[in-house]
Design an enzyme around this catalytic site. Structure first.
Site, mmCIF file in Angstrom:
data_model
loop_
_atom_site.group_PDB
_atom_site.id
_atom_site.type_symbol
_atom_site.label_atom_id
_atom_site.label_comp_id
_atom_site.label_asym_id
_atom_site.label_seq_id
_atom_site.Cartn_x
_atom_site.Cartn_y
_atom_site.Cartn_z
ATOM 1 N N SER A 87 45.074 35.063 40.689
ATOM 2 C CA SER A 87 45.087 35.170 42.351
ATOM 3 C C SER A 87 46.462 35.159 43.063
ATOM 4 O O SER A 87 47.802 36.204 42.427
ATOM 5 C CB SER A 87 43.998 33.904 41.594
ATOM 6 O OG SER A 87 43.690 33.331 43.220
ATOM 7 N N HIS A 251 35.332 34.880 40.965
ATOM 8 C CA HIS A 251 37.503 34.976 40.508
ATOM 9 C C HIS A 251 37.290 34.921 39.491
ATOM 10 O O HIS A 251 38.826 35.270 39.093
ATOM 11 C CB HIS A 251 37.359 34.133 42.207
ATOM 12 C CG HIS A 251 38.881 34.524 42.304
ATOM 13 N ND1 HIS A 251 39.367 35.356 42.184
ATOM 14 C CD2 HIS A 251 39.419 33.194 42.172
ATOM 15 C CE1 HIS A 251 40.198 34.938 42.565
ATOM 16 N NE2 HIS A 251 41.303 34.172 42.107
#
Length: 271
Positions: A87, A251
């Site tokens: 991320s 994610h």
């Protein structure tokens, strides 16, 4: 300002692996994965500035966070490392690789593209609204609470997603005087959130990563963060970039499917 990053070191391997966490994360989040890779690699899990046990600073940008990694490698006398970032940490890893290709053995990018995530159009239904999260954290003074569960209750209306809230609450620390506090520098994150959500446009695509160096972007198959068309921009910077999907993962692909994630990473790093 040169940053002395906090880090955890483990593993007995002959190759260096640096792991860089994402926004609101810390080195703690990656200990399980690091232990599973420790037989093959010497692993350094860092806390990025304003996160975990690393120093707080008013300034945050990918140029600065990439410089933090460079200084860290110099401090540890590492002449080369595999760099893996998730991320926000993936953007830091990309920025670092573009600025210091000679220090990178291989690059592993986890569920992030070099594009901007700041505009509303970039938010899929399950992508976190980071401004709302940061504002919610700013509204809570942990020192006014006696327990993490009390903070959790205070955040529930503003951050209804239990998994996201649980992840954020890992950033609660307890001082010597027993008072609770945020380990995160939430004000700095808030002040620099636009930069954190920005793409890597400040990095000249002409300074592309050498094509002979291996790069992989691993994404969660159910995550909205990286779309197929994003690979065009990824390959503008990293011509040899491969793409791999982790099935049944969003994610937090490393936490949701650790076995498949480890196999995928090992296959890439050993090839």
């Amino acid at each position: 300002m040169m940053m002395q990053l906090f880090f955890r070191e483990l593993g007995q391997g002959s190759r260096n692996l640096i792991i860089i966490h994402g926004l609101y994360g810390s080195s703690d989040n990656w200990l399980t994965i690091a232990r599973l890779l420790g037989d093959e690699f010497r692993i350094f899990i860092i806390d990025q500035r304003n996160h975990g046990q690393s120093p707080h600073c008013d300034e945050m940008s990918y140029t600065l966070m990439a410089d933090d990694i460079k200084h860290f490698m110099l401090q540890q006398n590492l002449d080369k490392a595999i760099v893996m970032g998730h991320s926000m940490g993936g953007k830091t890893a990309m920025a670092f690789a573009l600025q210091n290709p000679n220090l990178v053995e291989k690059l592993v990018i986890l569920d992030i593209a070099p594009k901007s995530y700041g505009g509303f159009s970039n938010y899929a239904q399950i992508t976190n609204d980071h401004r709302a999260i940061v504002d919610a954290l700013l509204s809570i003074d942990p020192s006014q609470h006696h327990s993490r569960s009390s903070v959790d209750k205070a955040l529930k209306d503003k951050i209804p997603n239990n998994m996201v809230r649980s992840f954020l609450l890992k950033n609660i620390g307890r001082a010597d005087d027993k008072q609770l506090y945020w380990k995160l520098n939430i004000k700095a994150i808030s002040d620099n959130l636009t930069k954190i959500m920005d793409g890597l446009d400040e990095f000249d695509a002409a300074e592309e990563f050498p094509a002979e160096k291996a790069v992989i972007l691993i994404r969660g198959a159910q995550s909205p963060y990286v779309q197929d068309e994003d690979m065009q921009q990824v390959r503008k910077y990293f011509p040899s970039a491969q793409l791999a999907d982790i099935p049944d993962a969003g994610h937090w692909l490393h936490a949701e499917q650790p076995d498949i994630f480890i196999k995928t990473v090992k296959y890439f790093l050993d090839s």
